[in-house]
Motif scaffolding. Sequence first.
Motif, PDB file in Angstrom:
ATOM      1  N   PRO B  86     -12.684  -8.418  -1.330  1.00 12.18           N
ATOM      2  CA  PRO B  86     -13.134  -7.401  -0.636  1.00 12.18           C
ATOM      3  C   PRO B  86     -14.597  -7.140  -0.122  1.00 12.18           C
ATOM      4  O   PRO B  86     -15.000  -6.818   0.980  1.00 12.18           O
ATOM      5  N   LEU B 120       8.157  -0.647   5.176  1.00 13.07           N
ATOM      6  CA  LEU B 120       8.110  -0.111   3.920  1.00 13.07           C
ATOM      7  C   LEU B 120       7.579   1.599   4.022  1.00 13.07           C
ATOM      8  O   LEU B 120       8.037   2.510   3.394  1.00 13.07           O
ATOM      9  N   ALA B 124       8.991   4.968   2.603  1.00 16.38           N
ATOM     10  CA  ALA B 124       8.322   5.664   1.404  1.00 16.38           C
ATOM     11  C   ALA B 124       7.154   6.616   1.883  1.00 16.38           C
ATOM     12  O   ALA B 124       6.481   7.383   0.998  1.00 16.38           O
ATOM     13  N   SER B 168       2.520   2.557   2.719  1.00 14.83           N
ATOM     14  CA  SER B 168       3.716   1.765   2.299  1.00 14.83           C
ATOM     15  C   SER B 168       3.626   1.976   0.777  1.00 14.83           C
ATOM     16  O   SER B 168       4.834   1.635   0.159  1.00 14.83           O
ATOM     17  N   HIS B 169       2.869   2.871   0.117  1.00 11.72           N
ATOM     18  CA  HIS B 169       2.815   3.064  -1.440  1.00 11.72           C
ATOM     19  C   HIS B 169       2.973   2.061  -2.215  1.00 11.72           C
ATOM     20  O   HIS B 169       3.692   2.167  -3.330  1.00 11.72           O
ATOM     21  N   ASN B 170       2.345   0.728  -1.886  1.00 15.47           N
ATOM     22  CA  ASN B 170       2.616  -0.249  -2.717  1.00 15.47           C
ATOM     23  C   ASN B 170       0.851  -0.652  -2.850  1.00 15.47           C
ATOM     24  O   ASN B 170       0.183  -0.793  -1.928  1.00 15.47           O
ATOM     25  N   LEU B 171       0.379  -0.844  -4.198  1.00 13.83           N
ATOM     26  CA  LEU B 171      -0.848  -1.294  -4.371  1.00 13.83           C
ATOM     27  C   LEU B 171      -1.417  -2.282  -3.657  1.00 13.83           C
ATOM     28  O   LEU B 171      -2.748  -2.227  -3.059  1.00 13.83           O
ATOM     29  N   ILE B 172      -0.859  -3.411  -3.618  1.00 14.95           N
ATOM     30  CA  ILE B 172      -1.341  -4.604  -3.141  1.00 14.95           C
ATOM     31  C   ILE B 172      -1.675  -4.451  -1.403  1.00 14.95           C
ATOM     32  O   ILE B 172      -2.392  -4.847  -1.082  1.00 14.95           O
ATOM     33  N   TRP B 173      -0.274  -3.830  -0.936  1.00 16.29           N
ATOM     34  CA  TRP B 173      -0.583  -3.688   0.539  1.00 16.29           C
ATOM     35  C   TRP B 173      -1.623  -2.558   0.945  1.00 16.29           C
ATOM     36  O   TRP B 173      -2.218  -3.162   1.891  1.00 16.29           O
ATOM     37  N   GLN B 175      -4.233  -2.267  -0.794  1.00 18.94           N
ATOM     38  CA  GLN B 175      -5.763  -2.723  -0.675  1.00 18.94           C
ATOM     39  C   GLN B 175      -5.668  -3.893   0.468  1.00 18.94           C
ATOM     40  O   GLN B 175      -7.013  -4.104   0.878  1.00 18.94           O
ATOM     41  N   MET B 176      -4.660  -4.689   0.818  1.00 16.93           N
ATOM     42  CA  MET B 176      -4.671  -5.476   1.970  1.00 16.93           C
ATOM     43  C   MET B 176      -5.052  -4.750   3.220  1.00 16.93           C
ATOM     44  O   MET B 176      -5.852  -5.158   3.917  1.00 16.93           O
TER      45      MET B 176
END
Lengths: 249, 249
Positions: B86, B120, B124, B168-173, B175-176
């Motif tokens: 980041p 996703l 979601a 997408s409700h996904n932590l990694i995506w 942050q991406m």
Amino acid sequence: MSLEALGPHQGDADALARRLARALLGGDWQPGDAFPKELDIAAHCAVSRNLVRNALASLTAAGLLERTAGRGTRVREVGDWHLLDPQMSDWLVGLAHPQPQLVRELLAFRYSAEPVVAELAARAAGPDDLARLEAAFRGMAATADASQQAAQHVEYDVAFHEAIYEASHNLIWRQMGHLLRPSILALVQHSQRPARGDDGLGDSLERHGAVLEAIRDGDGPRAARAAREVLGRTARDLGVDTETGARAD
Amino acid sequence: MSLEALGPHQGDADALARRLARALLGGDWQPGDAFPKELDIAAHCAVSRNLVRNALASLTAAGLLERTAGRGTRVREVGDWHLLDPQMSDWLVGLAHPQPQLVRELLAFRYSAEPVVAELAARAAGPDDLARLEAAFRGMAATADASQQAAQHVEYDVAFHEAIYEASHNLIWRQMGHLLRPSILALVQHSQRPARGDDGLGDSLERHGAVLEAIRDGDGPRAARAAREVLGRTARDLGVDTETGARAD
DNA sequence: CTCGCGATAAATGTCAGACATTTTGCGCTG
DNA sequence: CAGCGCAAAATGTCTGACATTTATCGCGAG
């Protein structure tokens, strides 16, 4: 929590940062908690305040801590952690019990990403990429029977997945593969535990082979399907919705 | 290159790190080159050696530099840079001329990733996610005509893409999405330049709308196709192979 | 009694100087 | 000419002091 668990210190600044980070990732402090002050850590670990400051700077850069002058050091929310920071990846290596929420999120990510990566790999893989994949696969096959070689088998498994990211020939995906390494390791170790004797390993090997063949044939869609199959069982075990790829909540 | 370009310094440690990083990313030093020594930087910028050390530690953590005691500081290869850090993302903000290789790699990554993320998101996304997407889209529509509001239009465009990752409700995506922000910004600014008057903006708006509708309808595959359409023209412009998603080399 | 203000204490941020450690390269010796 | 060792140069670490920011407590005015 306190510093009681950390004994005296040996090593350089990075070592201290790793110890603090792993204690934090292991759950010794909760988000929102106050982190020990520089001088306490320095006294407890018998190092200079300078070294402590450098270590804390690393944790701060990784989004684990928030420091403000006069106020102190606080643990940030899990959502603020820089999971994609390579440093974080190092710290996660060999961590016994990472937070289960993190594990699910990571698997959900892989379940959505790896099919795409496999598809890229099928179209972009060169001879050396195939060689890496085949070497890893042969290693998996050779160590599939003996439960004594479980550790080696895991190594080959991880190498196989890393080789897929590598074969995508994209800078970002390759870096992603490298920094997912510890997470993949943890997932593989965790997933091969419940079912060792029965269908678990045999199926797993077969499915990895399907990915390899599809990539070798340059068949992108088939590689994507095969990659999804590889992760399917683990995903279902961990309660990840294989329909949406999101957490089932 | 030397330090001549850097005038005297104003600000804290982070500011110094940013200045050095941006000079490096701008190409003032080539990979393999020796970086200036701590004392030279300290003298030139009129700051303490301590501050310089902290700043260099940041660049080292980002994989930009390699430091070894007794040897000095060297610039690492581009392949070793931590593009997903980041911190790096911050440093790239507003950089006038990022390396073209980097731009192509990033677009290739997005071209492969964003369809999945959109899929996703379609499954979601909640009400607030849709609200964010719609707000960004309305902003794009409102600023599409006047070339005077180009800057605002770009902002809304970036916000739209960021909202997809968020949904997408996904932590990694997620942050991406955040750390791709500056790259997306640069790409959008670059891509809307060549064709402003003709079909460029109108088409772009329409395609973004298709993504929004598909996500709203919960239609994953359609969202994926629509997301691919959005990036298609830019990808072709930059010479990214839209068949494989890899660099056309 | 409550509100606001200032003094004070506590924590992090910065500075300056000295010493330790590692690497490189040169010169000396055998 | 080979090999050893010393010295220079660069980064790494320690120490102590001071600066800056923030929270808190006590006191006085309203």
